[in-house]
Design a protein around this motif. Structure first.
Motif, PDB file in Angstrom:
ATOM      1  N   HIS A  65       0.818  -1.216   0.000  1.00 23.14           N
ATOM      2  CA  HIS A  65       0.000   0.000   0.000  1.00 23.14           C
ATOM      3  C   HIS A  65       0.849   1.262   0.000  1.00 23.14           C
ATOM      4  O   HIS A  65       0.528   2.234  -0.695  1.00 23.14           O
ATOM      5  N   ASP A  66       1.926   1.255   0.771  1.00 23.35           N
ATOM      6  CA  ASP A  66       2.756   2.455   0.883  1.00 23.35           C
ATOM      7  C   ASP A  66       3.331   2.894  -0.460  1.00 23.35           C
ATOM      8  O   ASP A  66       3.577   4.085  -0.681  1.00 23.35           O
ATOM      9  N   LYS A  67       3.519   1.958  -1.385  1.00 22.74           N
ATOM     10  CA  LYS A  67       4.041   2.290  -2.719  1.00 22.74           C
ATOM     11  C   LYS A  67       2.982   2.973  -3.590  1.00 22.74           C
ATOM     12  O   LYS A  67       3.302   3.549  -4.623  1.00 22.74           O
ATOM     13  N   TYR A  68       1.719   2.895  -3.154  1.00 23.75           N
ATOM     14  CA  TYR A  68       0.614   3.434  -3.949  1.00 23.75           C
ATOM     15  C   TYR A  68      -0.149   4.554  -3.235  1.00 23.75           C
ATOM     16  O   TYR A  68      -1.250   4.913  -3.642  1.00 23.75           O
ATOM     17  N   ALA A  69       0.455   5.102  -2.197  1.00 24.67           N
ATOM     18  CA  ALA A  69      -0.217   6.163  -1.432  1.00 24.67           C
ATOM     19  C   ALA A  69      -0.583   7.346  -2.331  1.00 24.67           C
ATOM     20  O   ALA A  69      -1.679   7.908  -2.227  1.00 24.67           O
ATOM     21  N   GLU A  70       0.317   7.712  -3.224  1.00 23.00           N
ATOM     22  CA  GLU A  70       0.054   8.845  -4.137  1.00 23.00           C
ATOM     23  C   GLU A  70      -1.082   8.522  -5.104  1.00 23.00           C
ATOM     24  O   GLU A  70      -1.909   9.377  -5.413  1.00 23.00           O
ATOM     25  N   THR A  71      -1.137   7.281  -5.559  1.00 31.85           N
ATOM     26  CA  THR A  71      -2.209   6.861  -6.472  1.00 31.85           C
ATOM     27  C   THR A  71      -3.564   6.961  -5.777  1.00 31.85           C
ATOM     28  O   THR A  71      -4.536   7.453  -6.367  1.00 31.85           O
TER      29      THR A  71
ATOM     30  N   SER B 169      -8.551   0.283   2.020  1.00 27.91           N
ATOM     31  CA  SER B 169      -8.510  -0.466   3.281  1.00 27.91           C
ATOM     32  C   SER B 169      -8.074  -1.909   3.045  1.00 27.91           C
ATOM     33  O   SER B 169      -7.270  -2.463   3.805  1.00 27.91           O
ATOM     34  N   LEU B 170      -8.594  -2.501   1.992  1.00 28.33           N
ATOM     35  CA  LEU B 170      -8.237  -3.869   1.638  1.00 28.33           C
ATOM     36  C   LEU B 170      -6.758  -3.958   1.268  1.00 28.33           C
ATOM     37  O   LEU B 170      -6.055  -4.896   1.671  1.00 28.33           O
ATOM     38  N   HIS B 171      -6.270  -2.975   0.547  1.00 26.96           N
ATOM     39  CA  HIS B 171      -4.862  -2.953   0.143  1.00 26.96           C
ATOM     40  C   HIS B 171      -3.954  -2.822   1.368  1.00 26.96           C
ATOM     41  O   HIS B 171      -2.894  -3.444   1.428  1.00 26.96           O
ATOM     42  N   LYS B 172      -4.368  -2.039   2.341  1.00 25.17           N
ATOM     43  CA  LYS B 172      -3.569  -1.879   3.565  1.00 25.17           C
ATOM     44  C   LYS B 172      -3.409  -3.201   4.307  1.00 25.17           C
ATOM     45  O   LYS B 172      -2.393  -3.419   4.962  1.00 25.17           O
ATOM     46  N   THR B 173      -4.400  -4.073   4.207  1.00 22.86           N
ATOM     47  CA  THR B 173      -4.335  -5.369   4.894  1.00 22.86           C
ATOM     48  C   THR B 173      -3.601  -6.421   4.067  1.00 22.86           C
ATOM     49  O   THR B 173      -3.390  -7.535   4.537  1.00 22.86           O
ATOM     50  N   GLY B 174      -3.234  -6.075   2.837  1.00 26.28           N
ATOM     51  CA  GLY B 174      -2.504  -7.023   1.998  1.00 26.28           C
ATOM     52  C   GLY B 174      -3.402  -7.870   1.120  1.00 26.28           C
ATOM     53  O   GLY B 174      -2.959  -8.891   0.604  1.00 26.28           O
TER      54      GLY B 174
ATOM     55  N   GLN C 116      -4.868 -13.308  -3.794  1.00 27.28           N
ATOM     56  CA  GLN C 116      -4.761 -11.869  -4.061  1.00 27.28           C
ATOM     57  C   GLN C 116      -5.171 -11.551  -5.493  1.00 27.28           C
ATOM     58  O   GLN C 116      -5.871 -10.575  -5.741  1.00 27.28           O
ATOM     59  N   LYS C 117      -4.735 -12.385  -6.438  1.00 25.15           N
ATOM     60  CA  LYS C 117      -5.108 -12.171  -7.843  1.00 25.15           C
ATOM     61  C   LYS C 117      -6.610 -12.329  -8.046  1.00 25.15           C
ATOM     62  O   LYS C 117      -7.226 -11.575  -8.796  1.00 25.15           O
TER      63      LYS C 117
END
Length: 160
Positions: free
Chosen positions: A68-74, A114-119, A127-128
């Protein structure tokens, strides 16, 4: 004399009836907002951004680059885009259906983050599967907004 007055009265009433029918036939009653090209283009652009984002995340699953941290800007950009669309549709009168659709879309973006933050889930295959389902859900929601806008342009009645 009375016969003549009665004939004039009838003629006047016919003329009045014909004029009122002509005027009412020219009246355009709108029960829904007109087509908005700005909304159409913004929703189309948002669909492109979301699809690109989800494909990118899926290609990086199993690596630290998918976090998630890599996509915070997105996510920030998506919130700004949906906020701008929401402001636009809320400013247009008789646009309740589109307003509700955009509000639901905004909630789905928040849930996705929220889902992305949980992995997403345990295991790359899970995941796929989740990402594929999320993509389909977004496609359906965005297509519904676009279909309504296009129906407005044609003058079709919306189907709920």
């Amino acid at each position: 004399m009375q016969q003549r007055n009665l004939a004039r009265y009838r003629a006047f009433m016919w003329v009045l009836l014909i004029l009122s029918l002509a005027v009412s036939g020219c009246t355009n009653i709108r029960l829904i907002a007109d087509y908005d090209e700005t909304t159409d283009k913004a929703v189309t652009e948002l669909q492109r951004k979301i699809s690109t984002f989800l494909i990118d995340v899926e290609s990086k699953l199993g690596t630290s680059e998918a976090g998630h941290d890599k996509y915070a800007e997105t996510y920030k950009e998506l919130r700004v885009d949906i906020g701008a669309i929401e402001l636009r549709v809320n400013a247009l009168p008789k646009n309740k259906i589109t307003q509700d659709q955009v509000e639901s879309l905004k909630a789905n973006i928040i849930l996705l983050e929220s889902l992305h933050k949980t992995g997403f889930a345990n295991g790359i295959d899970n995941q796929k599967t989740i990402l594929s389902s999320v993509q389909k859900d977004f496609d359906v929601a965005l297509a519904a907004i676009l279909k309504l806008e296009l129906a407005k342009r044609r003058g079709d009645e919306p189907q709920e």
